[in-house]
Design a protein around this motif. Structure first.
Motif: not given
Length: 237
Positions: A31-35, A40-45, A24-29
């Motif tokens: 992903w199998t495990q988006v969390a 890792r990329k946005h440092l958001v839990g 939801p931050i950069c729109g990439e995907g």
């Protein structure tokens, strides 16, 4: 990086995208495990992103395919473990848990036997007892003597009993000298041989032996033999 502010009108769309594996931050995907990507990329839990988009904390962010494979693997492992336990049970073999329990019991037995073989001087026991009375834990004090807390407790208990009871046996010790007159005076004063023995700090057998010298009691060994003969008579229950 701090969690960005999501416009309220975009929250439903972003929530659906996150559950589909899109960031939801950069729109990439997807992903199998988006969390993992968000962390890792946005440092958001994962909890923060779920709370911001109104997703329950118990809801998984993994893809449906990954969750399906995890369920199948878990079910396979459960069935395999159950089959292995059943097979071992049929063959009379023990399970891994049983083997670990036996190994732990053997370890404790070896520690207890080591405690029994380990010698401690009276000075060491007295020092350990003083430390325990001062508030230290048995485990900490026992570690200094390389023994278990249980072994130290038993050693201190036996030491206290031996120091508190004057009749306790000590290697090389001789019976306390006592005369017939002292025994008679103690019996008359306290009313029984047991009370006299306790007052004089000797055993009842010694009291009986002194009284036997003047014909007022049966010698300890003879009294024991007479009791055994009486118990062995036929017809006596």
């Amino acid at each position: 990086m701090s969690l960005p502010h999501f416009p309220p009108e975009q929250v439903p769309h972003l929530r659906a995208g996150l559950l589909a594996g899109l960031c939801p931050i950069c729109g990439e995907g997807p992903w199998t495990q988006v969390a993992i990507h968000v962390g890792r990329k946005h440092l958001v839990g994962a909890r923060e992103i779920k709370a911001a988009l109104g997703i329950p904390a118990s809801r998984s962010l993994s893809s449906p395919e990954l969750r399906r494979r995890a369920r199948e693997f878990s079910l396979t492992q459960t069935k395999r473990t159950a089959a292995l336990i059943a097979a071992k049970s049929r063959r009379g073999e023990d399970t891994e848990a049983g083997a670990q329990a036996r190994a732990w019991a053997l370890h404790k037995a070896n520690r207890r036997s080591a405690d029994a073989r380990r010698k401690m001087t009276d000075e060491q026991v007295a020092d350990a007892s003083a430390r325990i009375d001062a508030g230290e834990r048995y485990r900490d004090v026992a570690g200094d003597f390389e023994m278990t807390a249980s072994g130290l407790w038993h050693r201190i208990k036996s030491w206290k009993q031996s120091t508190a009871d004057p009749r306790a046996h000590t290697p090389g010790a001789r019976p306390k000298p006592i005369t017939v007159a002292q025994v008679l005076a103690a019996v008359n004063k306290h009313g029984s041989r047991r009370a006299a023995a306790r007052a004089l700090g000797v055993s009842q057998n010694l009291i009986r032996a002194r009284l036997a010298e003047v014909g007022m009691s049966t010698p300890p060994n003879r009294a024991r033999d007479e009791r055994r003969r009486a118990q062995s008579k036929p017809g006596r229950h």
